[in-house]
Design a protein around this motif. Structure first.
Motif, PDB file in Angstrom:
ATOM      1  N   PHE A 127       0.802  -1.223   0.000  1.00 44.13           N
ATOM      2  CA  PHE A 127       0.000   0.000   0.000  1.00 44.13           C
ATOM      3  C   PHE A 127       0.837   1.277   0.000  1.00 44.13           C
ATOM      4  O   PHE A 127       0.363   2.326  -0.428  1.00 44.13           O
ATOM      5  N   THR A 128       2.088   1.188   0.506  1.00 42.68           N
ATOM      6  CA  THR A 128       2.864   2.429   0.661  1.00 42.68           C
ATOM      7  C   THR A 128       4.049   2.532  -0.295  1.00 42.68           C
ATOM      8  O   THR A 128       4.621   3.616  -0.407  1.00 42.68           O
ATOM      9  N   SER A 129       4.447   1.446  -0.977  1.00 41.82           N
ATOM     10  CA  SER A 129       5.549   1.467  -1.951  1.00 41.82           C
ATOM     11  C   SER A 129       6.697   2.368  -1.490  1.00 41.82           C
ATOM     12  O   SER A 129       6.969   3.408  -2.097  1.00 41.82           O
ATOM     13  N   PRO A 130       7.391   2.014  -0.409  1.00 42.71           N
ATOM     14  CA  PRO A 130       8.377   2.920   0.180  1.00 42.71           C
ATOM     15  C   PRO A 130       9.484   3.343  -0.790  1.00 42.71           C
ATOM     16  O   PRO A 130       9.990   2.547  -1.578  1.00 42.71           O
ATOM     17  N   VAL A 131       9.841   4.617  -0.719  1.00 38.40           N
ATOM     18  CA  VAL A 131      10.974   5.176  -1.462  1.00 38.40           C
ATOM     19  C   VAL A 131      12.107   5.384  -0.464  1.00 38.40           C
ATOM     20  O   VAL A 131      11.942   6.114   0.523  1.00 38.40           O
ATOM     21  N   MET A 132      13.253   4.759  -0.725  1.00 40.10           N
ATOM     22  CA  MET A 132      14.395   4.866   0.171  1.00 40.10           C
ATOM     23  C   MET A 132      15.487   5.704  -0.481  1.00 40.10           C
ATOM     24  O   MET A 132      15.955   5.380  -1.582  1.00 40.10           O
ATOM     25  N   LEU A 133      15.900   6.767   0.207  1.00 36.40           N
ATOM     26  CA  LEU A 133      16.971   7.643  -0.278  1.00 36.40           C
ATOM     27  C   LEU A 133      18.054   7.722   0.790  1.00 36.40           C
ATOM     28  O   LEU A 133      17.758   7.695   1.998  1.00 36.40           O
ATOM     29  N   SER A 134      19.292   7.808   0.358  1.00 34.11           N
ATOM     30  CA  SER A 134      20.400   7.973   1.297  1.00 34.11           C
ATOM     31  C   SER A 134      21.443   8.907   0.710  1.00 34.11           C
ATOM     32  O   SER A 134      21.390   9.256  -0.475  1.00 34.11           O
ATOM     33  N   THR A 135      22.392   9.317   1.541  1.00 32.83           N
ATOM     34  CA  THR A 135      23.394  10.306   1.147  1.00 32.83           C
ATOM     35  C   THR A 135      24.781   9.680   1.187  1.00 32.83           C
ATOM     36  O   THR A 135      25.181   9.119   2.220  1.00 32.83           O
ATOM     37  N   LEU A 136      25.507   9.776   0.074  1.00 39.02           N
ATOM     38  CA  LEU A 136      26.866   9.257   0.020  1.00 39.02           C
ATOM     39  C   LEU A 136      27.823  10.190   0.765  1.00 39.02           C
ATOM     40  O   LEU A 136      27.466  11.301   1.160  1.00 39.02           O
ATOM     41  N   GLU A 137      29.058   9.737   0.923  1.00 44.85           N
ATOM     42  CA  GLU A 137      30.044  10.533   1.661  1.00 44.85           C
ATOM     43  C   GLU A 137      30.309  11.881   1.011  1.00 44.85           C
ATOM     44  O   GLU A 137      30.639  12.856   1.693  1.00 44.85           O
ATOM     45  N   ASP A 138      30.178  11.954  -0.326  1.00 39.58           N
ATOM     46  CA  ASP A 138      30.425  13.223  -1.019  1.00 39.58           C
ATOM     47  C   ASP A 138      29.200  14.136  -1.017  1.00 39.58           C
ATOM     48  O   ASP A 138      29.212  15.202  -1.645  1.00 39.58           O
ATOM     49  N   ARG A 185      19.039   7.071  -4.762  1.00 39.40           N
ATOM     50  CA  ARG A 185      17.940   6.180  -4.396  1.00 39.40           C
ATOM     51  C   ARG A 185      18.535   4.859  -3.931  1.00 39.40           C
ATOM     52  O   ARG A 185      19.451   4.313  -4.549  1.00 39.40           O
ATOM     53  N   GLY A 186      18.032   4.343  -2.867  1.00 36.42           N
ATOM     54  CA  GLY A 186      18.587   3.146  -2.272  1.00 36.42           C
ATOM     55  C   GLY A 186      19.308   3.483  -0.985  1.00 36.42           C
ATOM     56  O   GLY A 186      19.279   4.621  -0.495  1.00 36.42           O
ATOM     57  N   LEU A 187      19.995   2.502  -0.418  1.00 34.37           N
ATOM     58  CA  LEU A 187      20.585   2.647   0.913  1.00 34.37           C
ATOM     59  C   LEU A 187      22.102   2.546   0.906  1.00 34.37           C
ATOM     60  O   LEU A 187      22.719   2.184   1.906  1.00 34.37           O
ATOM     61  N   ALA A 188      22.711   2.881  -0.240  1.00 34.96           N
ATOM     62  CA  ALA A 188      24.163   2.789  -0.354  1.00 34.96           C
ATOM     63  C   ALA A 188      24.871   3.738   0.597  1.00 34.96           C
ATOM     64  O   ALA A 188      26.036   3.519   0.956  1.00 34.96           O
ATOM     65  N   GLY A 189      24.200   4.807   1.024  1.00 34.88           N
ATOM     66  CA  GLY A 189      24.829   5.780   1.903  1.00 34.88           C
ATOM     67  C   GLY A 189      24.937   5.343   3.342  1.00 34.88           C
ATOM     68  O   GLY A 189      25.616   6.004   4.137  1.00 34.88           O
ATOM     69  N   ILE A 190      24.291   4.252   3.723  1.00 31.35           N
ATOM     70  CA  ILE A 190      24.388   3.749   5.102  1.00 31.35           C
ATOM     71  C   ILE A 190      25.688   2.962   5.240  1.00 31.35           C
ATOM     72  O   ILE A 190      25.907   1.996   4.503  1.00 31.35           O
ATOM     73  N   PRO A 191      26.580   3.348   6.153  1.00 30.72           N
ATOM     74  CA  PRO A 191      27.866   2.649   6.291  1.00 30.72           C
ATOM     75  C   PRO A 191      27.680   1.169   6.590  1.00 30.72           C
ATOM     76  O   PRO A 191      26.789   0.779   7.362  1.00 30.72           O
ATOM     77  N   SER A 192      28.539   0.356   5.989  1.00 34.11           N
ATOM     78  CA  SER A 192      28.453  -1.092   6.208  1.00 34.11           C
ATOM     79  C   SER A 192      28.936  -1.484   7.592  1.00 34.11           C
ATOM     80  O   SER A 192      28.411  -2.406   8.209  1.00 34.11           O
TER      81      SER A 192
END
Length: 706
Positions: free
Chosen positions: A420-431, A436-443
């Motif tokens: 029902f909510t089709s979540p949109v995930m955004l993240s911020t890279l180091e620069d 779009r996606g979760l690549a900005g979350i540190p591993s």
């Protein structure tokens, strides 16, 4: 199916287990009689000293962050993610009866004895001991579906009571007591689990009543303490009057073990299987099951059945008379379709009688709970927070990652939220680039995700599930204590604790400074909502308002471990609901005011030392008007480094300055999402459904331009 076996030894021996780790041999074949040999039988006499087992030590489990590092984490996580499937019903029944036949053929008239199934394998280092106490059949294979999984986290012993054994109930109690005392002396700091099924539940309660000084954890599945109200009562009377010369067949307990064939067929059809295939498979299953009726007759000849029913009666009376003395932590599992015992009614009774007791109900299950499809004992234990390796539960070091199957089930149970909510995930890279996606979350941790709590916390499941799915990172949430324990053994107003099992299994821990300390010190990813319950139960007009404490929190703890703080925002609650009757409205009505006060008293206020609006942690359920579903949006900002700031942040003013910076960044994330979603052509559910109809329902739905 791989060949499996057990190590088998008399219970009168010193209860130190002897394992036989002989490799499995091929698949079953009539031309290979060796492969059918599944038992390693011990014939030592009572005075023989059993050698202490030598097993390969595995690392002590620690809180695990990432699932992808399999080779390292399987040894640390507790339950191997690659070996989390329990046997399905058709195969397990065949295995159950074949193994039972072998046990019967190899055992004599007694005494009862412990054995360890070989498929349990060596457990993790410092694992607690689990003693399985069987039901009326006495074979000891009731956990056969779960052997591999429980063997990963427990040292597992199963009690076998030979068919011709006539050990009285009180002597069985002494036998188990001797074992637990010996093991407690050997490892005084580890708990001992007694898993009792039916009759075994009576045995477990009797042992616990006599040993209040030993750290015992009871798990009772449909305990037979209600035998006086059982459908077996007429059978007991009948057996007393049937002459020995007349032929007698044992009751068809097999149907109780396999469930109702009609229900199985209906469920299969509902799942979409062709009717012809369903009928064919069902017929084959019933033919195979009928071939094991002779085994059941061997397990329960008339004299044995008569003896066991009398044992049930005496065991029930014995344990019921001593319930007041049971101090052990207890988990009761009760079935709603138990055709032998009134198990759910009895579970409620026991739960009120025992001081440290919780209950889990399985409404569509039968008496032999552990042999039914979909019942995974390890998952139940994890969800109830019942696994510990010391005197007290450590929510961090005792935690085990969800397996792929457990995670899949969580997603399936909550898939409507994503639909029902089709979540949109955004993240911020180091620069600083937003992607779009979760690549900005540190591993690598420690990482502290700090954000805004939507109404009723409805953003939680998509957030944790998407991070776990996309990045193989498990986020450990800091949660209200009411999700974990009952206060003063009463919970009249609050939801049952079992409703939060999923959150606990996915890593939630009770809010406390010590738990935050342990999580950060173990380099975990931690989810924190400074606004807490006050923010999640906000009033009308408070959507996206940050209701944080006035004094700084969490920043000095983060700096102590050099954690990266990731501010984030989540919006979308106003697109799916609207608060129309809030806390202020409810408190004006005496009835609701009284209910709120009772709820809050049960839950407890965790912010008694806080001032300001956030200190109002009253528990209530606002009146909510649903809307035609919009969309959820998440935005994770650029990580804020605290490495090297430990000394600097000892200054209160500088700590507060960083605290306000984090709060400002969370607000900026919310503002960004509220603005950008206005240009999303797929914000409305209808537009998303049209897109998926043309592009496929598994395709990713676009959103606004970044």
């Amino acid at each position: 199916m791989a060949v499996t076996g057990v190590s088998f030894f008399p219970a009168t021996l010193s209860p130190v287990i002897r394992r036989d780790f002989t490799p499995s041999v091929g698949k079953f074949s009539k031309s290979n009689p060796i492969s059918f040999r599944r038992l390693a039988v011990s014939t030592e006499q009572t005075q023989t000293q059993t050698p202490t087992p030598t097993t390969t030590a595995t690392p002590t489990p620690t809180p695990t962050r990432r699932l992808s590092e399999k080779s390292e984490e399987l040894g640390e996580a507790g339950v191997a993610a690659s070996d989390d499937e329990v046997e399905q019903n058709g195969r397990v029944l065949k295995e159950y009866f074949e193994r039972s036949k072998e046990l019967i053929s190899r055992s004599d008239g007694g005494p009862p004895r412990w054995f360890t199934p070989l498929e349990c394998g060596p457990p993790l280092k410092n694992s607690p001991l689990l003693l399985f106490l069987p039901g009326i059949l006495g074979v000891g294979l009731g956990l056969i579906k779960n052997h591999r999984r429980i063997g990963k986290i427990f040292e597992t012993w199963c009690l076998h009571i030979p068919v011709m054994d006539r050990t009285p109930f009180t002597d069985l109690v002494k036998l188990v007591e001797k074992t637990i005392r010996s093991e407690n002396n050997r490892s005084p700091n580890r708990p001992i689990y007694l898993v009792g099924e039916s009759f075994g539940g009576c045995l477990a309660l009797a042992v616990a009543a006599s040993n209040p000084d030993i750290d015992l954890v009871l798990i009772l599945a449909n305990p037979a303490t209600s035998i006086s109200r059982s459908q077996l009562q007429p059978l007991m009377t009948l057996l007393e009057f049937i002459p020995d010369q007349l032929p007698f067949n044992p009751p068809n307990m097999l149907s109780l073990m396999t469930g109702q064939p009609l229900r199985t067929a209906i469920e299969s059809v509902v799942k979409g299987l062709p009717l012809q295939q369903t009928v064919g498979e069902l017929s084959q299953d019933l033919d195979a099951i009928s071939s094991y009726l002779s085994v059941l007759a061997d397990i329960l000849p008339r004299e044995t059945l008569r003896w066991k029913l009398q044992m049930l009666k005496s065991g029930s009376a014995f344990s019921n008379s001593r319930l007041h003395a049971v101090k052990a932590q207890t988990l009761i599992l009760c079935s709603g379709r138990d055709q032998l015992l009134p198990s759910q009614e009895e579970g409620e009774r026991l739960c009120h009688a025992l001081p440290k007791c919780v209950i889990r109900k399985f409404n569509n299950r039968g008496h032999f709970l552990f042999l039914e499809d979909g019942i995974d004992l390890v998952t139940i234990i994890k969800g109830a927070s019942f696994y510990r390796r010391g005197k007290y539960l450590d929510y961090v070091s005792d935690y085990m990652l969800p397996t792929p199957t457990e995670f899949k089930n969580v997603v399936e149970d909550n898939k409507w939220i994503g639909t029902f909510t089709s979540p949109v995930m955004l993240s911020t890279l180091e620069d600083g680039k937003i992607v779009r996606g979760l690549a900005g979350i540190p591993s690598e941790g420690p990482v502290l995700l700090v954000g805004y709590h939507m109404l009723l916390g409805i953003e939680l499941v998509p957030l944790v599930a998407n991070i776990f799915r996309e990045r193989n990172i498990l986020v450990r949430g800091i949660a209200h204590p009411m999700m974990f324990v009952k206060k003063d053994n009463t919970r009249e107003m609050l939801p049952d604790v079992s409703q939060f099992d999923t959150f606990r299994m996915m890593g939630a821990v009770p809010v406390s400074a010590s738990n935050l300390f342990k999580l950060l010190s173990s380099k975990s990813h931690v989810l924190l909502y400074p606004g807490g319950m006050r923010e999640a139960l906000h009033r009308k007009g408070e959507e996206y308002k940050l209701l944080w404490p006035e004094q700084s929190e969490f920043v000095r703890m983060a700096a102590r471990f050099g954690a990266k703080i990731i501010p984030f925002g989540a919006v979308g609650e106003d697109d799916i609901s609207e608060v129309v009757f809030d806390y202020d409205d409810l408190m004006k009505i005496p009835y609701f005011k009284n209910q709120i006060e009772k709820l809050t008293s049960e839950a407890g206020n965790i912010r008694t030392d806080t001032t300001g609006e956030v200190a109002n942690q009253d528990v209530h359920l606002p009146g909510i008007l649903p809307k035609f579903p919009g969309r959820f949006y998440y935005y994770f900002g650029k990580p804020i480094e605290t490495e090297g700031m430990k000394q600097e942040l000892k200054d209160r003013d500088k700590a507060h300055e960083l605290y306000l910076q984090v709060k400002s960044e969370v607000g900026r994330c919310l503002a960004y999402l509220k603005e950008k979603r206005e240009s999303d052509p797929y914000r409305n559910l209808l537009s998303r459904l049209i897109y998926q109809t043309t592009q496929g329902f598994t395709s990713e739905i676009p959103t606004f331009k970044l």
